[in-house]
Motif scaffolding. Sequence first.
Motif, PDB file in Angstrom:
ATOM      1  N   THR A  26      13.947   1.707  -1.167  1.00  0.00           N
ATOM      2  CA  THR A  26      12.645   2.507  -1.844  1.00  0.00           C
ATOM      3  C   THR A  26      11.002   1.530  -1.192  1.00  0.00           C
ATOM      4  O   THR A  26      10.581   1.766  -2.246  1.00  0.00           O
ATOM      5  CB  THR A  26      13.242   1.633  -3.643  1.00  0.00           C
ATOM      6  N   SER A  29       8.131   3.654  -0.857  1.00  0.00           N
ATOM      7  CA  SER A  29       7.842   4.807  -1.838  1.00  0.00           C
ATOM      8  C   SER A  29       6.360   4.725  -1.737  1.00  0.00           C
ATOM      9  O   SER A  29       5.497   3.469  -1.790  1.00  0.00           O
ATOM     10  CB  SER A  29       8.399   4.669  -2.687  1.00  0.00           C
ATOM     11  N   ASP A  34      11.147   0.060  -5.682  1.00  0.00           N
ATOM     12  CA  ASP A  34      11.337   0.091  -7.333  1.00  0.00           C
ATOM     13  C   ASP A  34      11.948  -0.990  -7.659  1.00  0.00           C
ATOM     14  O   ASP A  34      13.294  -1.038  -7.341  1.00  0.00           O
ATOM     15  CB  ASP A  34      12.833   0.918  -6.738  1.00  0.00           C
TER      16      ASP A  34
END
Length: 138
Positions: A26, A29, A34
Amino acid sequence: MKAEAWMFVACTVFLVLVTPTYWFVTAGSEHGGDWTGTSALVMCTLLLAMISAYLGFHARQMDDRPEDRKDGEIADGAGELGFFPPFSWWPLWAALCLTTITFSLAMAAWWLAIIGGVVGAIALCGWIFEYYRGEFSH
């Protein structure tokens, strides 16, 4: 309890491997990882590690149960397992009172919280003392 401890250890090891992998996957991103999912995985890992340590500690302190021995038979576990309470209405009333208190605090109805607290105290006393009188007394 040794089998249960090993099951929780296996789950802990799995989450120890998955948590950094989740963070790195993640991290690409737009928000840089996250935080919510990673912190939830870290907390689950710590919780499973705590349960693993607890079960492992107590497994060493206990005598071997028939379930933990390789030569254990079903008949070795026969006998009384403990006291299991019969059907009771008191948990329902205690839960309804707690629900009423929570609802009244959310709606700022303090008078309803007081009523729920009084009725909840009665329900809690009934739940605690239900085995001291009546059909299931002992």
